[in-house]
Design an enzyme around this catalytic site. Sequence first.
Site, PDB file in Angstrom:
ATOM      1  N   GLN A  82       0.655  -1.278  -0.081  1.00 18.92           N
ATOM      2  CA  GLN A  82      -0.013  -0.038   0.133  1.00 18.92           C
ATOM      3  C   GLN A  82       0.719   1.309  -0.039  1.00 18.92           C
ATOM      4  OE1 GLN A  82      -3.384  -0.144   2.667  1.00 18.92           O
ATOM      5  NE2 GLN A  82      -4.004  -2.211   2.152  1.00 18.92           N
ATOM      6  N   LEU A  96      32.258  -8.031  23.498  1.00 20.60           N
ATOM      7  CA  LEU A  96      32.586  -8.787  22.352  1.00 20.60           C
ATOM      8  C   LEU A  96      31.143  -8.688  21.592  1.00 20.60           C
ATOM      9  CD1 LEU A  96      33.864 -12.381  23.571  1.00 20.60           C
ATOM     10  CD2 LEU A  96      35.025 -10.486  22.800  1.00 20.60           C
ATOM     11  N   LEU A 119      -1.075   8.086  -0.107  1.00 15.95           N
ATOM     12  CA  LEU A 119      -0.413   7.854   1.195  1.00 15.95           C
ATOM     13  C   LEU A 119      -0.345   6.405   1.153  1.00 15.95           C
ATOM     14  CD1 LEU A 119      -3.301   9.757   3.086  1.00 15.95           C
ATOM     15  CD2 LEU A 119      -1.155  10.674   2.380  1.00 15.95           C
ATOM     16  N   GLY A 125     -10.871  11.133  -0.262  1.00 16.44           N
ATOM     17  CA  GLY A 125     -10.006  11.456  -1.462  1.00 16.44           C
ATOM     18  C   GLY A 125     -10.232  11.104  -2.787  1.00 16.44           C
ATOM     19  N   GLU A 161     -11.451   4.365   5.984  1.00 19.85           N
ATOM     20  CA  GLU A 161     -11.449   4.523   7.403  1.00 19.85           C
ATOM     21  C   GLU A 161     -12.628   3.567   8.165  1.00 19.85           C
ATOM     22  OE1 GLU A 161     -10.884   9.048   8.890  1.00 19.85           O
ATOM     23  OE2 GLU A 161     -12.406   9.060   7.125  1.00 19.85           O
TER      24      GLU A 161
END
Length: 1332
Positions: free
Chosen positions: A116, A264, A1041, A1085, A1263
């Site tokens: 994604q 070490l 995104l 969006g 969402e």
Amino acid sequence: MPSLPHSDELIFFVNGRKVIERNADPEVNLLFYVRKRLRLTGTKYSCGGGGCGACTVMVSRYNSTTKAIHHYPATVCLVPICSLYGAAVTTVEGVGSIKTRIHPVQERLAKCHGTQCGFCSPGMVMSIYTLLRNHPEPAPEQITKALGGNLCHCTGYQPIVESGKTFCESTVCELKGSGKCCMDQEDGSLVNRWEKMCTKLYDEDEFQPLDPSQEPIFPPELIRMAEDPNKRRLTFQGERTTWITPATLNDLLELKANFPKAPLVMGNTELGPRIKFKNEFHPVFISPLGLPELHFVNTTDDGVTIGAGYSLAQLNDTLHFIVSEQPKEKTKTYRALLKHLRTLAGAQIRNMATLGGHVVSRPNFSDLNPILAAGNAAINLISKGQRQIPLNGPFLERSPEADLKSEEIVSSVYIPYSTQWHFVFGLRMAQRQENAFAIVNAGMSVKFEDGTNTIKNFKCSMKRGPHHCLCKPNCKQLIGRQWDDQMLSDACRWVLDEIYIPPAAEGGMVEYRRTLIISLLFKFYLKVRRGLNQMDPQKFPDIPEKFMSALEDFPIETPQGIQMFQCVDPHQPPQDPVGHPVMHQSAIKHTTGEAVYIDDMPCIDQELFLAPITSTRAHAKIISIDISEALALPGVVDVITAEDVPGDNNYQGEIFYAQNEIICVGQIVGTVAADTYAHAREAAKKVKIAYEDIEPRIITIEQALKHNSFLFDEKKIEQGNVEQAFKYVDQIIEGEVHVEGQEHFYMETSSILALPKEEDKEMVLHLGTQYPTRVQEYVAAALNVPRNRITCRMKRTGGAFGGKVAKPAVLGAVSAVAANKTGRPIRFILERGDDMLITAGRHPLLGKYKIGFMNNGVIKPADVEYYVNGGCTPDESEMVVEFIVLKSENAYYIPNFRCRGRACKTNLPSNTAFRGFGFPQGTVVVEAYITAVASQCNLPPEEVKEINMYKRISKTAFKQTFNPEPLRRCWKECLEKSSFYTRKLAAEEFNKKNYWKKRGLAIVPMKFCIGIPTAYYNQAAALVHIYLDGSVLVTHGGCELGQGLYTKMIQGASHELNIPQSYIHLSETSTVTVPNGVFTSGSMGTDINGKAVQNACQALMARLHPIIRKNPKGKWEDWIAKAFEKSISLSATGYFKGYQTNMDWEKGEGNAYPYYVYGAACSEVEVDCLTGAHKLLRTDIFMDAAFSINPALDIGQVEGAFIQGMGFYTIEELKYSPEGVLYSRSPDDYKIPTVTEIPEEFYVTLVRSQNPIAIYSSKGLGEAGMFLGSSVLFAIYDAVAAARRERGLAKTFVLSSPATPEMIRMTCVDQFTDMIPRDDPSTFTPWSIRVS
């Protein structure tokens, strides 16, 4: 100290090319080297501590003894380059590239939609690729195991596992080996409806075959180097430190004698994080990596001796072999170790960490030590002489007489065989099943007199918490006792007396850890009783049948599932991509590492690195800032403070640089600009700030309410007459629900590149953001210039989830001020710990409810109050509270309903936008009171939900009309297709038969609102150019995104212009091409930018229409050429005015949202009542997608959001000190889900409906799936309720969020929780507090 010679040449190979480093610095790790020196930026920086897997590469070494080449995965943020002499490193660029050829692993991860945001993808590729180099046809469980050390916060892992499983021999969809398809379990009642459903998101026929013979060969030169008989000591001299690699064991011992304090270094998995995060410094390192004397296995009649240089992965393979060869009674210790090794860290760390390092790293990381101690293991030491010391309590407690001497090294570990009457078990409990430090870790053994259950010897060795190791080697009082219930009771009491955990102990969880200690002892008791019975059933009675399930931990299964979506109409033109599961347009670039993120951009001449100086107090006055020591350090150019801000330093309530007063821990007081990040970071530590504390210091919601400290006025909606309705109900309940916050944990931390221009005060910022316009606004305000001088460019970001809406504006202003002052480019890449501290996350919430209801479950009135912890500045808190209040009904109609919300002002970093924007917190309260009502009415929760659910076209409490038909459909189909009632009966039957493990089921409905109640936030613009060759460039105001926004815009433009997707390109989002863009959030969006792109494309097609009409059979290129000849503009802006939403808060009503997304999810869990662990067995999600533009992307969003929500409600836990200090600042401290947490069976269905208001009748799904993760929370509640019912406890109880193992265990009250000592809260200050 003896003098040291000059440096040797460091020789290793990277992607088949020889690297000769003549100035190898021991302080430089391979991640820095490949990214900054070799410019191989596919390997990503994300956490810096080996905990996330983003920087995974394959390391290959030749063993001159076995003549074999060993390939293993490694997280190179922990690999010092000096350790790589003679090694071959393969990065993602070496696996495959778009420029050459992509590898099948890269192709399949992309085509299976396993990327994604893409930031974690190179690491995923390298983990699977390394597995395939060792096992070309892996078993499915090997895929899951290989991915255990890789984190992803986007996809939900399902498609990543799916891509890996395509390499397995059989990938047929079969349910639990029954041979039946997982969707054919029931009768065909819904067959007709499902006939047009598709389940294939990718076409496996497109995949290249995997041909192991085509992999790159191991460099022959490295074989010759490894077999060189004249090996010599290697020394690498750095700026401050020296690295020495001895050639022989004697050489090693000489070095250890000369440099007794030198550590070490083998895998560097324990020392590396200490140096990076705890500022340890060592002038000399000794690395015996590859010494054959430390790599061996020696088997005798008594046991096995394993070389200290063996990695934990090699130890695992060795133990597996021994267990397969030896009788069962001899390998009890080995099997206990194997069980721990499966979940200890991830595959990368297991391949890097060594047995010797693990044993001596007491007390922090030694998960195996308690088992080794219980199994009577011994450590073989060597110096001038040799000696053996027991690996026992005194050694683990670092008693001087039982510890290593400074000149000694561990050469090997001896693990004896167990005997017939000797039982050894390891038990551990961690926040999540794999790759997490243990909360309590135990090794226990008991030896009986032969043929009896009389105790001859008893050992209980425990590590309890990250920094406290307390091991009791012998419980002498138990010797001679019978192995019975009375002995157990006494043992529990004595162990609690001996192992004291102070009430304010570091790590907290004190009562839980006390309970775990005796719960694990009880498990051990049952395991031994069961073992005795199997040896002699006549003499030793078996444990009760109902206790059997307590014996085993939850198995790690390879997840399986199916995704269902509406098939594309067969009449749709084949070229039209809308509705098809199209691969993310950057997916191949993600998997090859060729997708460029901010810190992948090449360095710019004279650029400086910025490191923040943050406050250590929550509320204080700044007395002075002394920067003199910082300025004196090499490479430091300047220190920037509030005095250097030319414009507004406090803009809209957001403070860029603290001035005079500190209002939270982590507030930026200043920044250091230096020539390297290391120099900037070192200088930031040298800045001295004097504080004077100010009262009150407000950290929690409770404290804010006490001091009346709020950010905004109350928001309220109300319908009906609430007070009156309470008078006419059968019952009233009141309660509180606490929901803690959540860290975004995007894989790419906040990253900014600020470039000041030489004229007109211009500045360009490249950054990862969801809101370039806001960054432009804040930077312009800070620099006191017009916005037209500031350009923000955003191509992609490695995850955001709301965390890059508001915060990048503040961080952009901070970096712009530094660039302005220095006049040089600024690279500001936040470390993971700084990002978590500074940027905060989801708002913690306190919900208070009063509910009136009838005995049949019908709710009449509800009065709900919400308080969120907003932090110290406004940020997005007002809008979050508005969303919580407006969405507070969820799916239920309550005729008399009042909801009020308020944002508290506290001295924490300001919380901000997060996926779901308040809905995941607020709606948990709704489901909690519905569940409480069901409990009071003795009704199943699902029945009370259905009774109160919206059933017909209705109005919300704020008077907006909507149609709940898709909600009812999702609910009905979820109940039916998940076989809810059948499985609920099966769970009840399981619970009757099992006392210590319980199963629970829950189904939750969802009514989720899309968009913003303010109309102007719903607008969008686009710009579309057609070039003369016919190619098309699309730009818009939305940000990529990882959600696939650019991919959907290409699909939309292809549909509108009727051209192939290959003609269309999206380059980036910029404030130059599309001004005044709104934020990319709120799941809108695609809605708003899609409409704008559509508008621009339609305008262009209208211009082209006359040309097309004249030449309908012409080519696109011909039409474009003709249009140019006719002087027709081939560029168009597109605009979408936006959904005309509104909300009048004075009236409490409005048309707040354009539409709703509906859904339902059913989850089933199994809970271990003794430890608090839970296992997610199955989840079914039905999501109303209307018409999905791209089912692959939409299902990816639903699955990813669900897993992110599941993490929020279960294991993701932010811990704060009472002084407001965030403890959880890394993947070590904050646990997001790994591949082992996802459902064993995961079914997602996109349900078709109509949504004509939106682009192509689609719905925004980014969402909505988040809240559906609460089905896991309420399934846990159901399982815990079953345990409490059986124990006769109150049926109504509070299970707040997150339901961590601690909360689950302590709510399952039993004789062990009753046995532990309790402390008076007034007598101590706890290590951590709840801030909700």
